[in-house]
Design a protein around this motif. Structure first.
Motif, PDB file in Angstrom:
ATOM      1  N   LEU A   1       3.574   0.712   2.769  1.00 47.50           N
ATOM      2  CA  LEU A   1       3.296  -0.302   3.781  1.00 47.50           C
ATOM      3  C   LEU A   1       3.170  -1.668   3.134  1.00 47.50           C
TER       4      LEU A   1
ATOM      5  N   TYR B   1       0.846  -1.186   0.000  1.00 45.58           N
ATOM      6  CA  TYR B   1       0.000   0.000   0.000  1.00 45.58           C
ATOM      7  C   TYR B   1       0.885   1.241   0.000  1.00 45.58           C
TER       8      TYR B   1
ATOM      9  N   PHE C   1      -0.166  -5.390   9.224  1.00 46.32           N
ATOM     10  CA  PHE C   1       0.546  -4.363   8.476  1.00 46.32           C
ATOM     11  C   PHE C   1       1.917  -4.095   9.090  1.00 46.32           C
TER      12      PHE C   1
ATOM     13  N   GLN D   1       0.815   5.302   1.297  1.00 46.26           N
ATOM     14  CA  GLN D   1       0.089   6.239   2.156  1.00 46.26           C
ATOM     15  C   GLN D   1       0.754   7.604   2.099  1.00 46.26           C
TER      16      GLN D   1
ATOM     17  N   PHE E   1      -4.331   0.819  -1.856  1.00 48.46           N
ATOM     18  CA  PHE E   1      -3.883  -0.498  -2.308  1.00 48.46           C
ATOM     19  C   PHE E   1      -3.135  -0.371  -3.636  1.00 48.46           C
TER      20      PHE E   1
ATOM     21  N   GLY F   1      -1.574  12.234   6.209  1.00 49.06           N
ATOM     22  CA  GLY F   1      -2.942  12.621   6.519  1.00 49.06           C
ATOM     23  C   GLY F   1      -4.012  11.907   5.720  1.00 49.06           C
ATOM     24  N   ARG F   2      -3.621  10.882   4.980  1.00 51.59           N
ATOM     25  CA  ARG F   2      -4.596  10.151   4.155  1.00 51.59           C
ATOM     26  C   ARG F   2      -4.572   8.666   4.473  1.00 51.59           C
ATOM     27  N   GLY F   3      -5.616   7.967   4.041  1.00 52.75           N
ATOM     28  CA  GLY F   3      -5.632   6.527   4.219  1.00 52.75           C
ATOM     29  C   GLY F   3      -4.743   5.831   3.210  1.00 52.75           C
ATOM     30  N   PRO F   4      -4.276   4.627   3.536  1.00 49.13           N
ATOM     31  CA  PRO F   4      -3.454   3.857   2.592  1.00 49.13           C
ATOM     32  C   PRO F   4      -4.234   3.534   1.316  1.00 49.13           C
TER      33      PRO F   4
END
Lengths: 113, 110
Positions: free
Chosen positions: B89, B36, B100, B38, B46, B41-44
């Protein structure tokens, strides 16, 4: 398709209070998982819901709880907030479960003072 | 206990070069492995999934290898660009469980 949405994006709470976070998964995804992310611990799994049932649970105290509604939307609740609960809370949806690729929302930044 | 290790130190790579990130694991036999990206300040997001019976997988400028004997995955970005700067990640899956790593910060220098 619209992505995963989370509300609110930012939240400031005081120790001892409780908080409810909301997540709307990608349309058609039945699995919703919640994660806590902190600089020290990284991304840690909280729980997963599938078809309104909690299917998996991580190693967090009972103050952390969640639920899923019939439309797959999910909420998580944290009661009796502690300073250490300050984190980015991420929701992820998946077509089949946690074993599939996870599609994450933008997260809710929770600050506990 | 199960453990995933990614370089905790940031990786600085010159633009145009290939960036290679490492994910090592112990006490675990993943059925598959994911990577992933990232941004702060944001989500991972895919990127790629590779199964235990696959040695290599590619997607555009990305390549992932999976060596179950060495218990290691390598993630390559070829012709790297400043826009590739982010935290990457890795995640391991087996029996509906996912773990993770803490991620590696990658800086692509112009």
């Amino acid at each position: 398709k619209a992505g995963v949405t989370q509300t609110p994006r930012y939240l400031i709470k005081t120790r001892g209070q409780q908080v409810t976070l909301s997540c709307s998964p990608i349309s058609g995804h039945r699995s919703v998982s919640w994660y806590q992310q902190t600089p020290g611990q990284g991304l840690q799994f909280l729980f997963e819901y599938f078809s309104e049932t909690q299917r998996n649970k991580g190693n967090f105290p009972g103050r952390f709880s969640g639920r899923q509604f019939s439309n797959s939307r999910s909420e998580m609740n944290v009661s009796t907030l502690e300073l250490g609960d300050s984190a980015l809370y991420l929701c992820a949806s998946s077509p089949g479960g946690r074993s599939y690729e996870q599609y994450f929302g933008p997260g809710t930044r929770l600050t506990v003072t | 206990s199960q453990k995933i290790e990614q370089n905790s130190e940031a990786l600085n790579i010159q633009e145009g070069k290939t960036a290679t990130l490492t994910c090592n694991y112990t006490n675990y036999s993943p059925a598959y492995l994911q990577w992933y990206r990232q941004d702060p300040g944001r989500g991972p997001v895919f990127l790629l999934l590779i199964r235990e019976n696959e040695k290599e997988k590619r997607k555009e400028r990305l390549k992932v290898t999976f060596d179950t004997t060495l218990k290691q995955s390598l993630f390559h970005i070829t012709a790297s660009q400043p826009a590739d700067s982010a935290t990457y990640l890795c995640a391991l899956n087996r029996d509906d469980k996912i773990i993770f790593g803490k991620g590696t910060r990658l800086h692509i220098l112009p």
